[in-house]
Design a protein around this motif. Structure first.
Motif, PDB file in Angstrom:
ATOM      1  N   ASP A 134       0.834  -1.203   0.000  1.00  9.79           N
ATOM      2  CA  ASP A 134       0.000   0.000   0.000  1.00  9.79           C
ATOM      3  C   ASP A 134       0.870   1.254   0.000  1.00  9.79           C
ATOM      4  OD1 ASP A 134      -2.286  -1.531   0.056  1.00  9.79           O
ATOM      5  OD2 ASP A 134      -2.508  -1.433   2.238  1.00  9.79           O
ATOM      6  N   PRO A 135       0.286   2.405  -0.348  1.00 10.28           N
ATOM      7  CA  PRO A 135       1.034   3.665  -0.252  1.00 10.28           C
ATOM      8  C   PRO A 135       1.545   3.884   1.171  1.00 10.28           C
ATOM      9  CG  PRO A 135      -1.051   3.993  -1.380  1.00 10.28           C
ATOM     10  CD  PRO A 135      -1.095   2.611  -0.816  1.00 10.28           C
ATOM     11  N   LEU A 136       2.625   4.633   1.289  1.00 11.71           N
ATOM     12  CA  LEU A 136       3.170   4.947   2.602  1.00 11.71           C
ATOM     13  C   LEU A 136       2.462   6.176   3.167  1.00 11.71           C
ATOM     14  CD1 LEU A 136       7.021   4.485   2.173  1.00 11.71           C
ATOM     15  CD2 LEU A 136       5.256   2.770   2.664  1.00 11.71           C
ATOM     16  N   ALA A 137       2.085   6.079   4.429  1.00  8.51           N
ATOM     17  CA  ALA A 137       1.489   7.200   5.158  1.00  8.51           C
ATOM     18  C   ALA A 137       2.470   7.579   6.256  1.00  8.51           C
ATOM     19  CB  ALA A 137       0.143   6.806   5.753  1.00  8.51           C
ATOM     20  N   LEU A 138       3.174   8.675   6.059  1.00  8.01           N
ATOM     21  CA  LEU A 138       4.238   9.101   6.967  1.00  8.01           C
ATOM     22  C   LEU A 138       3.725  10.249   7.825  1.00  8.01           C
ATOM     23  CD1 LEU A 138       6.902   9.110   4.159  1.00  8.01           C
ATOM     24  CD2 LEU A 138       6.709   7.381   5.939  1.00  8.01           C
ATOM     25  N   VAL A 139       3.631  10.008   9.119  1.00 10.88           N
ATOM     26  CA  VAL A 139       3.103  10.995  10.057  1.00 10.88           C
ATOM     27  C   VAL A 139       4.258  11.547  10.889  1.00 10.88           C
ATOM     28  CG1 VAL A 139       1.474  11.422  11.934  1.00 10.88           C
ATOM     29  CG2 VAL A 139       0.929   9.720  10.173  1.00 10.88           C
ATOM     30  N   CYS A 140       4.405  12.870  10.888  1.00  8.98           N
ATOM     31  CA  CYS A 140       5.474  13.479  11.672  1.00  8.98           C
ATOM     32  C   CYS A 140       5.136  13.399  13.157  1.00  8.98           C
ATOM     33  CB  CYS A 140       5.686  14.928  11.252  1.00  8.98           C
ATOM     34  SG  CYS A 140       7.099  15.697  12.091  1.00  8.98           S
ATOM     35  N   LEU A 152      -0.049  15.673  18.641  1.00  2.00           N
ATOM     36  CA  LEU A 152      -1.072  15.427  17.628  1.00  2.00           C
ATOM     37  C   LEU A 152      -0.681  14.317  16.658  1.00  2.00           C
ATOM     38  CD1 LEU A 152      -1.875  19.178  16.839  1.00  2.00           C
ATOM     39  CD2 LEU A 152      -3.166  17.619  18.325  1.00  2.00           C
ATOM     40  N   GLY A 153       0.612  14.194  16.355  1.00  2.00           N
ATOM     41  CA  GLY A 153       1.040  13.213  15.375  1.00  2.00           C
ATOM     42  C   GLY A 153       1.065  11.796  15.905  1.00  2.00           C
ATOM     43  N   ARG A 154       1.582  11.608  17.115  1.00  2.00           N
ATOM     44  CA  ARG A 154       1.716  10.238  17.628  1.00  2.00           C
ATOM     45  C   ARG A 154       0.364   9.559  17.830  1.00  2.00           C
ATOM     46  NH1 ARG A 154       5.890   9.041  22.251  1.00  2.00           N
ATOM     47  NH2 ARG A 154       5.237   6.969  21.582  1.00  2.00           N
ATOM     48  N   PRO A 155      -0.647  10.246  18.384  1.00  2.00           N
ATOM     49  CA  PRO A 155      -1.962   9.590  18.483  1.00  2.00           C
ATOM     50  C   PRO A 155      -2.554   9.242  17.117  1.00  2.00           C
ATOM     51  CG  PRO A 155      -1.851  11.470  19.960  1.00  2.00           C
ATOM     52  CD  PRO A 155      -0.637  11.544  19.090  1.00  2.00           C
ATOM     53  N   VAL A 168       1.828   2.615   7.460  1.00  2.00           N
ATOM     54  CA  VAL A 168       1.933   3.748   8.378  1.00  2.00           C
ATOM     55  C   VAL A 168       3.301   3.731   9.059  1.00  2.00           C
ATOM     56  CG1 VAL A 168       0.975   4.906  10.399  1.00  2.00           C
ATOM     57  CG2 VAL A 168      -0.539   3.725   8.795  1.00  2.00           C
ATOM     58  N   TRP A 169       3.985   4.860   9.011  1.00  2.00           N
ATOM     59  CA  TRP A 169       5.251   5.046   9.698  1.00  2.00           C
ATOM     60  C   TRP A 169       5.254   6.402  10.381  1.00  2.00           C
ATOM     61  CZ3 TRP A 169       9.330   1.466   9.613  1.00  2.00           C
ATOM     62  CH2 TRP A 169       9.233   0.438   8.661  1.00  2.00           C
ATOM     63  N   GLU A 170       5.964   6.484  11.492  1.00  2.00           N
ATOM     64  CA  GLU A 170       6.305   7.788  12.049  1.00  2.00           C
ATOM     65  C   GLU A 170       7.544   8.295  11.328  1.00  2.00           C
ATOM     66  OE1 GLU A 170       6.654   7.762  16.271  1.00  2.00           O
ATOM     67  OE2 GLU A 170       4.764   6.692  16.599  1.00  2.00           O
ATOM     68  N   VAL A 171       7.623   9.615  11.128  1.00  2.00           N
ATOM     69  CA  VAL A 171       8.736  10.203  10.396  1.00  2.00           C
ATOM     70  C   VAL A 171       9.273  11.392  11.175  1.00  2.00           C
ATOM     71  CG1 VAL A 171       7.294  11.743   8.998  1.00  2.00           C
ATOM     72  CG2 VAL A 171       9.497  10.949   8.082  1.00  2.00           C
ATOM     73  N   THR A 172      10.550  11.710  10.955  1.00  2.00           N
ATOM     74  CA  THR A 172      11.216  12.704  11.798  1.00  2.00           C
ATOM     75  C   THR A 172      10.803  14.141  11.531  1.00  2.00           C
ATOM     76  OG1 THR A 172      13.060  12.535  10.235  1.00  2.00           O
ATOM     77  CG2 THR A 172      13.282  11.392  12.326  1.00  2.00           C
ATOM     78  N   HIS A 173      10.643  14.531  10.280  1.00  2.00           N
ATOM     79  CA  HIS A 173      10.387  15.945  10.033  1.00  2.00           C
ATOM     80  C   HIS A 173       9.840  16.142   8.627  1.00  2.00           C
ATOM     81  CE1 HIS A 173      10.540  20.207  10.512  1.00  2.00           C
ATOM     82  NE2 HIS A 173      11.519  20.397   9.649  1.00  2.00           N
ATOM     83  N   LEU A 174       8.676  16.791   8.544  1.00  2.00           N
ATOM     84  CA  LEU A 174       8.072  17.123   7.255  1.00  2.00           C
ATOM     85  C   LEU A 174       7.957  18.627   7.060  1.00  2.00           C
ATOM     86  CD1 LEU A 174       5.151  14.508   7.172  1.00  2.00           C
ATOM     87  CD2 LEU A 174       7.408  14.349   6.076  1.00  2.00           C
ATOM     88  N   GLY A 175       8.397  19.406   8.047  1.00  2.00           N
ATOM     89  CA  GLY A 175       8.250  20.857   7.969  1.00  2.00           C
ATOM     90  C   GLY A 175       6.826  21.280   8.310  1.00  2.00           C
ATOM     91  N   GLY A 176       6.699  22.523   8.766  1.00  2.19           N
ATOM     92  CA  GLY A 176       5.364  23.066   9.035  1.00  2.19           C
ATOM     93  C   GLY A 176       4.656  22.412  10.198  1.00  2.19           C
ATOM     94  N   HIS A 177       5.353  22.267  11.344  1.00  4.93           N
ATOM     95  CA  HIS A 177       4.715  21.607  12.480  1.00  4.93           C
ATOM     96  C   HIS A 177       3.501  22.365  13.003  1.00  4.93           C
ATOM     97  CE1 HIS A 177       8.946  23.001  13.515  1.00  4.93           C
ATOM     98  NE2 HIS A 177       8.218  24.037  13.798  1.00  4.93           N
ATOM     99  N   ARG A 178       3.374  23.664  12.637  1.00  2.62           N
ATOM    100  CA  ARG A 178       2.174  24.396  13.067  1.00  2.62           C
ATOM    101  C   ARG A 178       0.923  23.889  12.351  1.00  2.62           C
ATOM    102  NH1 ARG A 178       5.056  27.468   9.560  1.00  2.62           N
ATOM    103  NH2 ARG A 178       3.974  28.628   7.922  1.00  2.62           N
ATOM    104  N   PHE A 179       1.099  23.013  11.344  1.00  2.00           N
ATOM    105  CA  PHE A 179      -0.040  22.398  10.666  1.00  2.00           C
ATOM    106  C   PHE A 179      -0.284  20.974  11.168  1.00  2.00           C
ATOM    107  CE2 PHE A 179       1.909  25.246   7.358  1.00  2.00           C
ATOM    108  CZ  PHE A 179       0.966  26.270   7.488  1.00  2.00           C
TER     109      PHE A 179
END
Length: 314
Positions: A134-140, A152-155, A168-179
């Motif tokens: 399946d496609p990768l879903a990377l959550v910061c 907000l990201g970990r839950p 689904v993976w956790e990822v280190t940094h996607l930029g724009g953490h205010r979003f």
């Protein structure tokens, strides 16, 4: 509790044209805790992290660490690590994966070729093959970068994993953490902000059907930020949501105003006027600082479809 994400949401800060830019993403599995600059402040050898940063600089490749959702106690170095490489430019979109025992093997990669969309070296150096899942879903989720990503990201990542969403993976940094919570979907490289689990599932189902969800989309990492905003505006104006139907083929001008040409695979072209301005009132752009700033925003001023002769001349 006020956070950078809650302030951004309350001020209705637009998210179009805010995605990180990268023609190719290179993702390395690294369990355990992450620091603010994860390549050099995690349980990955910091000397290797610095070498990878140098190798990727100026190539269009963005490197990030990933880990499975859940607890992140230090269980020692993993014997096998998953590695993904994904090119995001329409017409040459791909996602390949490999497994490595020694992460130093990533230094054998030709980063310039990866950034240009050539995956041959990923196969020869690491034994990489096309990803068939399946496609990768990377959550910061990197709370050391900004607490909103953890709050907000970990839950979100945990909920998606618990509900059986694959990739689904956790990822280190996607930029724009205010979003936050922020999401990157590969292979197409579209980033999203302020997403919930239901929205993520809709996004992933659409990608599997070859379609892009525009709502909540920050843009495609394949383009610079004016191009991201322009492409999303054309998708909305033309009702075109097929994944690789549109490309940014030209950008004229410079900050604070650009004329962006967006092309359709069927030959249609649009000229999009994009203006950069400062988001007001000033606000903290990160929970890690008390300094008030006015982040740049990309506003689409006009979208005009070009006549065929005009499009050819451009």
């Amino acid at each position: 509790m006020s956070t950078c994400a809650s302030v951004s949401r309350d001020l209705d800060e637009p998210i179009s044209g805010t995605a990180a830019t990268a023609t190719t993403w290179l993702l390395l599995e690294q369990p355990g805790p992450w620091g603010a600059h994860a390549l050099t402040s995690s349980h990955l050898d910091p000397a290797l992290g610095r070498a990878l940063e140098r190798a990727a600089k100026g190539t269009g490749v963005r490197i990030a660490l990933i880990r499975r959702p859940g607890r992140h106690a230090d269980c020692g170095a993993p014997s096998v690590r998953r590695v993904y490489a994904s090119h995001t430019a329409p017409g040459n979109v791909w996602l390949h994966s490999a497994e490595v025992h020694d992460p130093r093997r990533l230094l054998d990669l030709d980063f310039a070729a990866l950034g240009a969309g050539d995956h041959a070296g990923f196969g020869s150096a690491l034994g990489g093959r096309p990803h068939t899942g399946d496609p990768l879903a990377l959550v910061c989720t990197n709370g050391k970068r900004d607490r909103c990503c953890a709050l907000l990201g970990r839950p979100l990542a945990a909920e998606l994993a618990a509900s059986g969403v694959e990739g689904v993976w956790e990822v280190t940094h996607l930029g724009g953490h205010r979003f936050s919570p922020t999401l990157l979907v590969l292979p197409y490289g579209y980033a999203y902000g302020r997403v919930g689990a239901h929205a993520v599932k809709e996004i992933l189902h659409s990608v599997q059907d070859g379609r892009i969800v525009v709502e909540g989309c920050r843009g495609s990492s394949a383009w610079e930020r004016p191009g991201q905003a322009a492409e999303l505006a054309v998708r909305t104006a033309a009702g075109e949501y097929t994944t690789d139907a549109l490309s940014v083929v030209r950008m004229d001008g410079a900050a604070p105003r650009w004329e962006v040409t967006v092309a359709h695979v069927d030959g249609r072209h649009w000229r999009v006027a994009v203006a950069q301005s400062a988001s007001l009132p000033p606000r903290a752009e990160s929970c890690g600082t008390s300094v008030l700033g006015s982040p740049a925003r990309m506003d689409v001023v006009a979208v005009r479809e070009l006549a065929p002769a005009t499009a050819l001349a451009s």
